[in-house]
Motif scaffolding. Structure first.
Motif, PDB file in Angstrom:
ATOM      1  N   GLU A   1       0.699  -1.172   0.010  1.00 34.37           N
ATOM      2  CA  GLU A   1      -0.052  -0.009  -0.054  1.00 34.37           C
ATOM      3  C   GLU A   1       0.727   1.352   0.031  1.00 34.37           C
ATOM      4  OE1 GLU A   1      -3.115   0.232   2.787  1.00 34.37           O
ATOM      5  OE2 GLU A   1      -3.997  -1.670   2.402  1.00 34.37           O
ATOM      6  N   LEU A   2       0.552   2.348  -0.930  1.00 32.50           N
ATOM      7  CA  LEU A   2       1.179   3.354  -1.160  1.00 32.50           C
ATOM      8  C   LEU A   2       2.463   3.254  -1.804  1.00 32.50           C
ATOM      9  CD1 LEU A   2      -0.067   5.490   2.042  1.00 32.50           C
ATOM     10  CD2 LEU A   2      -0.963   4.964  -0.259  1.00 32.50           C
ATOM     11  N   ASN A   3       3.242   2.212  -2.048  1.00 31.94           N
ATOM     12  CA  ASN A   3       4.204   1.980  -2.729  1.00 31.94           C
ATOM     13  C   ASN A   3       4.304   2.426  -4.336  1.00 31.94           C
ATOM     14  OD1 ASN A   3       5.414   1.014  -0.370  1.00 31.94           O
ATOM     15  ND2 ASN A   3       5.724  -1.060  -1.323  1.00 31.94           N
TER      16      ASN A   3
ATOM     17  N   LYS B   1       0.914   4.787  -8.214  1.00 31.50           N
ATOM     18  CA  LYS B   1       0.984   4.431  -6.780  1.00 31.50           C
ATOM     19  C   LYS B   1      -0.108   3.155  -6.664  1.00 31.50           C
ATOM     20  CE  LYS B   1       1.199   7.751  -3.845  1.00 31.50           C
ATOM     21  NZ  LYS B   1       0.773   8.896  -2.845  1.00 31.50           N
ATOM     22  N   ILE B   2       0.425   2.368  -5.721  1.00 26.53           N
ATOM     23  CA  ILE B   2      -0.646   1.328  -5.449  1.00 26.53           C
ATOM     24  C   ILE B   2      -1.308   1.695  -4.156  1.00 26.53           C
ATOM     25  CG2 ILE B   2      -0.742  -1.333  -4.592  1.00 26.53           C
ATOM     26  CD1 ILE B   2       2.067  -1.416  -5.665  1.00 26.53           C
ATOM     27  N   LEU B   3      -2.480   1.832  -4.413  1.00 30.60           N
ATOM     28  CA  LEU B   3      -3.344   2.298  -3.040  1.00 30.60           C
ATOM     29  C   LEU B   3      -3.916   1.251  -2.051  1.00 30.60           C
ATOM     30  CD1 LEU B   3      -5.473   5.035  -4.938  1.00 30.60           C
ATOM     31  CD2 LEU B   3      -3.210   5.189  -3.754  1.00 30.60           C
TER      32      LEU B   3
ATOM     33  N   LEU C   1      -5.371   1.303  -8.209  1.00 30.82           N
ATOM     34  CA  LEU C   1      -3.968   1.921  -8.446  1.00 30.82           C
ATOM     35  C   LEU C   1      -4.239   3.393  -9.082  1.00 30.82           C
ATOM     36  CD1 LEU C   1      -2.953  -0.769 -11.214  1.00 30.82           C
ATOM     37  CD2 LEU C   1      -2.126  -0.539  -8.950  1.00 30.82           C
ATOM     38  N   GLU C   2      -3.156   4.143  -8.592  1.00 34.43           N
ATOM     39  CA  GLU C   2      -3.454   5.711  -9.176  1.00 34.43           C
ATOM     40  C   GLU C   2      -2.452   5.750 -10.079  1.00 34.43           C
ATOM     41  OE1 GLU C   2      -1.594   9.376  -6.968  1.00 34.43           O
ATOM     42  OE2 GLU C   2      -3.588   9.037  -6.016  1.00 34.43           O
ATOM     43  N   SER C   3      -2.581   6.125 -11.298  1.00 32.14           N
ATOM     44  CA  SER C   3      -1.948   6.187 -12.520  1.00 32.14           C
ATOM     45  C   SER C   3      -2.813   6.957 -13.513  1.00 32.14           C
ATOM     46  CB  SER C   3      -1.429   4.909 -12.960  1.00 32.14           C
ATOM     47  OG  SER C   3      -0.625   5.016 -14.188  1.00 32.14           O
ATOM     48  N   ARG C   4      -2.088   7.792 -14.364  1.00 29.88           N
ATOM     49  CA  ARG C   4      -2.900   8.352 -15.710  1.00 29.88           C
ATOM     50  C   ARG C   4      -2.302   7.592 -16.936  1.00 29.88           C
ATOM     51  NH1 ARG C   4      -3.528  14.815 -14.870  1.00 29.88           N
ATOM     52  NH2 ARG C   4      -5.129  14.566 -13.008  1.00 29.88           N
ATOM     53  N   GLN C   5      -1.089   6.867 -16.835  1.00 29.37           N
ATOM     54  CA  GLN C   5      -0.815   6.079 -18.020  1.00 29.37           C
ATOM     55  C   GLN C   5      -1.323   4.906 -18.744  1.00 29.37           C
ATOM     56  OE1 GLN C   5       1.824   7.028 -15.286  1.00 29.37           O
ATOM     57  NE2 GLN C   5       1.767   9.165 -16.331  1.00 29.37           N
TER      58      GLN C   5
END
Length: 206
Positions: free
Chosen positions: A101-103, A124-126, A144-148
């Motif tokens: 988490e958060l990595n 980021k892995i939420l 996941l947090e990502s725009r790609q």
């Protein structure tokens, strides 16, 4: 790359999990490749290794070797017809998301950008979240947090950079109607592979 065996078109990404030719991808990617992900019946998909060099064969084939008949977890195991053109250190080392988490994570998949067939992603892995009510899952999905992340990256590895472990496979991208929450994606947890019929042992390093 994983390709439809009939059209030879790229439909997603796979990762190698053993030097003997075992590879994994998302169940919905296997379906796009032309096989029933719930039915282990010998149907083949195309596998392509762009990085193969020299006399190594880039085009391979694989058959469905393991899946869930009664659950909707988005992961399947494929068996290649020969060993992959990879060194042992290029085989994915798998772990669960519990300590991630958060990595930060990195990924690479076949989401074309212009003339470029593949793209990289980071983010980021939420952590795990509750699944949709209409899915019968054994393991909760990872947010996941990502725009790609975009179409074509399904099946790509979610590599936890801090732990150097593949903790999941990219599975979905959330596309909102406006600019709010435009960086949300989901992955299948590698923990799925510990269940029968896969029965993998995962690395637990923190």
């Amino acid at each position: 790359q994983i390709r439809n065996a009939e059209t030879d078109s790229i439909v997603g990404t796979v990762i190698a999990v053993s030097i003997e030719g075992q590879i994994v991808t998302c169940a919905h990617v296997a379906k796009a490749a032309g096989i029933d992900p719930r039915n282990v019946n010998g149907d083949e998909v195309g596998i392509y290794f762009p990085q193969a060099r020299g006399g190594e064969k880039k085009k391979r084939h694989a058959k469905l070797a393991g899946s869930f008949a009664l659950h909707d977890d988005d992961m399947v195991l494929l068996q290649m017809d020969s060993a992959p053109p990879l060194a042992p250190e290029q085989i994915a080392v798998l772990g669960t998301v519990e300590a991630s988490e958060l990595n930060p994570f990195l990924s690479y998949g076949y989401s074309p950008i212009g003339n470029y067939p593949a793209a990289r992603a980071n983010g980021k892995i939420l952590g795990s979240v509750e699944p949709p009510s209409d899915r019968n899952l054994q393991v909760d999905p990872i947010q996941l947090e990502s725009r790609q992340i975009a179409s074509g990256m399904s099946g790509a590895a979610v590599l936890d950079v801090d732990r150097n472990l593949v903790v999941g496979l990219v599975a979905e991208r959330y596309f909102p109607q406006d600019a709010v929450q435009d960086d949300i994606s989901y992955s299948a947890d590698s923990k799925i592979l510990t269940f029968s019929p896969f029965d993998f042992k995962l690395d637990k390093k923190s």
